[in-house]
Design an enzyme around this catalytic site. Structure first.
Site, PDB file in Angstrom:
ATOM      1  N   ASN A   9      66.222  -3.726  49.428  1.00 31.06           N
ATOM      2  CA  ASN A   9      67.541  -3.564  48.813  1.00 31.06           C
ATOM      3  C   ASN A   9      68.032  -2.153  49.126  1.00 31.06           C
ATOM      4  OD1 ASN A   9      69.725  -3.246  47.107  1.00 31.06           O
ATOM      5  ND2 ASN A   9      68.532  -3.362  45.208  1.00 31.06           N
ATOM      6  N   LYS A  11      70.839  -0.865  48.460  1.00 28.92           N
ATOM      7  CA  LYS A  11      71.775  -0.322  47.461  1.00 28.92           C
ATOM      8  C   LYS A  11      72.977   0.325  48.165  1.00 28.92           C
ATOM      9  CE  LYS A  11      67.978   0.030  44.300  1.00 28.92           C
ATOM     10  NZ  LYS A  11      67.415   0.588  43.083  1.00 28.92           N
ATOM     11  N   HIS A  96      71.097  -7.945  39.730  1.00 30.22           N
ATOM     12  CA  HIS A  96      70.281  -6.730  39.752  1.00 30.22           C
ATOM     13  C   HIS A  96      70.536  -5.911  38.489  1.00 30.22           C
ATOM     14  CE1 HIS A  96      68.786  -2.792  40.895  1.00 30.22           C
ATOM     15  NE2 HIS A  96      68.011  -3.431  41.738  1.00 30.22           N
ATOM     16  N   GLU A  98      70.991  -2.897  37.963  1.00 28.32           N
ATOM     17  CA  GLU A  98      72.075  -1.901  38.043  1.00 28.32           C
ATOM     18  C   GLU A  98      73.423  -2.557  37.815  1.00 28.32           C
ATOM     19  OE1 GLU A  98      70.867  -0.289  41.824  1.00 28.32           O
ATOM     20  OE2 GLU A  98      69.101   0.559  40.841  1.00 28.32           O
ATOM     21  N   GLU A 168      61.949  -7.236  37.919  1.00 26.47           N
ATOM     22  CA  GLU A 168      62.069  -5.785  38.102  1.00 26.47           C
ATOM     23  C   GLU A 168      62.205  -5.108  36.748  1.00 26.47           C
ATOM     24  OE1 GLU A 168      63.721  -4.799  42.250  1.00 26.47           O
ATOM     25  OE2 GLU A 168      65.438  -5.227  40.990  1.00 26.47           O
ATOM     26  N   GLY A 174      63.206   3.011  40.669  1.00 25.24           N
ATOM     27  CA  GLY A 174      63.601   4.340  41.118  1.00 25.24           C
ATOM     28  C   GLY A 174      62.944   5.468  40.327  1.00 25.24           C
ATOM     29  N   SER A 214      59.702   0.639  42.237  1.00 27.18           N
ATOM     30  CA  SER A 214      58.840   1.658  42.847  1.00 27.18           C
ATOM     31  C   SER A 214      57.711   1.072  43.692  1.00 27.18           C
ATOM     32  CB  SER A 214      58.295   2.604  41.777  1.00 27.18           C
ATOM     33  OG  SER A 214      59.370   3.287  41.131  1.00 27.18           O
TER      34      SER A 214
HETATM   35  P1  PGA Z   1      63.003   1.014  43.790  1.00 22.95           P
HETATM   36  O1  PGA Z   1      64.189  -0.052  43.521  1.00 22.95           O
HETATM   37  O2  PGA Z   1      62.053   0.370  44.766  1.00 22.95           O
HETATM   38  O3  PGA Z   1      63.709   2.202  44.402  1.00 22.95           O
HETATM   39  O4  PGA Z   1      62.377   1.297  42.489  1.00 22.95           O
HETATM   40  C1  PGA Z   1      63.920  -1.427  43.407  1.00 22.95           C
HETATM   41  C2  PGA Z   1      65.207  -2.182  43.166  1.00 22.95           C
HETATM   42  O5  PGA Z   1      66.078  -1.680  42.442  1.00 22.95           O
HETATM   43  O6  PGA Z   1      65.389  -3.319  43.672  1.00 22.95           O
END
Ligand code: PGA
Length: 251
Positions: A9, A11, A96, A98, A168, A174, A214
């Site tokens: 992803n 982003k 997601h 976010e 997730e 992140g 992560s």
């Molecule tokens: P990350 O993000 O691997 O940077 O923690 C995962 C995601 O948001 O899909």
């Protein structure tokens, strides 16, 4: 058996030239990865160009979001799943955290988007996951169950063949704080159970459940060794071709 999926992803990162550069670097590094499906999800504006660059490769293309329906019309700013298909996507990420946190995504809109994605013959990667406070108060499973039931409401067991779940935990995204393999396994097993309850054993057994939060080259193999972890949705570590390729080639 379930074929693992490793999805990146991206982003809101990468201009067109950077996206093309990454993809050209990634292609040879994952060309022999027959053990899993490889998916990348760049921003909307580069999808068509990346799709052309991916022709003949084993990397599949996903969008990061889609509209709740496919009927063309007055929906300024929205992109219909059928348009994503037209741009070369085979997958779309839906719900997601976010988008849930900052852009008003609800279980209901996740449900509409999933249905619209299926109607456009896309595979929907439906994201679920609890916040830290929800885990600490012992409500993680309830939160995830509610997201699953809402997001998959009205879908048949057949429909679920083109759904992938991504678990997730929001506190792991992140932050560098990965769920332990045991925590991931526990929730993935719970998710499979929930799907068994709502859509039957076959749907549950066939469902690919990805872990996200992560994921890095040095933790992917222990995560993948868990029986109910069928892949990963990778954010930060998917931005560099080399680290994403290491994750894809986890074994
Ligand atoms: P990350 O993000 O691997 O940077 O923690 C995962 C995601 O948001 O899909």
């Amino acid at each position: 058996m379930r074929k693992p999926v490793i999805a990146g992803n991206w982003k809101m990162f990468k201009l067109l030239n950077e996206a093309v550069e990454t993809v050209l670097a990634l292609k040879p590094l994952v060309a022999n990865a027959n053990h899993c499906e490889v998916v990348i999800a760049p921003v909307f504006t580069v999808l068509k160009t990346i799709s052309d660059r991916l022709e003949g490769s084993n990397i599949k293309l996903a969008a990061q979001d889609c509209a709740i329906q496919n009927d063309f019309g007055a929906h300024t700013g929205e992109v219909a799943p059928v348009m994503l298909k037209d741009a070369g996507c085979s997958h779309v990420i839906v719900g997601h955290s976010e988008r849930r946190q900052f852009y008003g995504e609800t279980d209901e809109s996740v449900n509409w988007k999933s249905m619209a994605a299926l109607a456009a013959e896309l595979t929907a990667i439906v994201c679920v996951g609890e916040h830290l406070a929800e885990r600490e108060s012992g409500n993680a499973e309830d939160v995830v169950r509610t997201q699953l039931e809402g997001g998959l409401s009205g879908l048949t067991a057949n429909d679920l063949e083109r759904i992938i779940i991504a678990y997730e935990p929001v506190w792991a995204i992140g932050t560098g704080k990965t769920a332990t393999p045991e925590q991931a396994q526990e929730m993935h097993g719970f998710i499979r159970n929930c799907i068994g309850n709502t859509h039957g054993e076959n749907a549950a057994e066939g469902m690919r459940i990805l872990y996200g939060g992560s994921v890095k080259p040095d933790n992917i193999s222990t995560l993948m060794s868990q029986p109910d972890v069928d892949g990963a949705l990778v954010g930060g570590a998917s931005l560099e071709a080399e680290s994403f390729a290491k994750i894809v080639n986890y074994r």
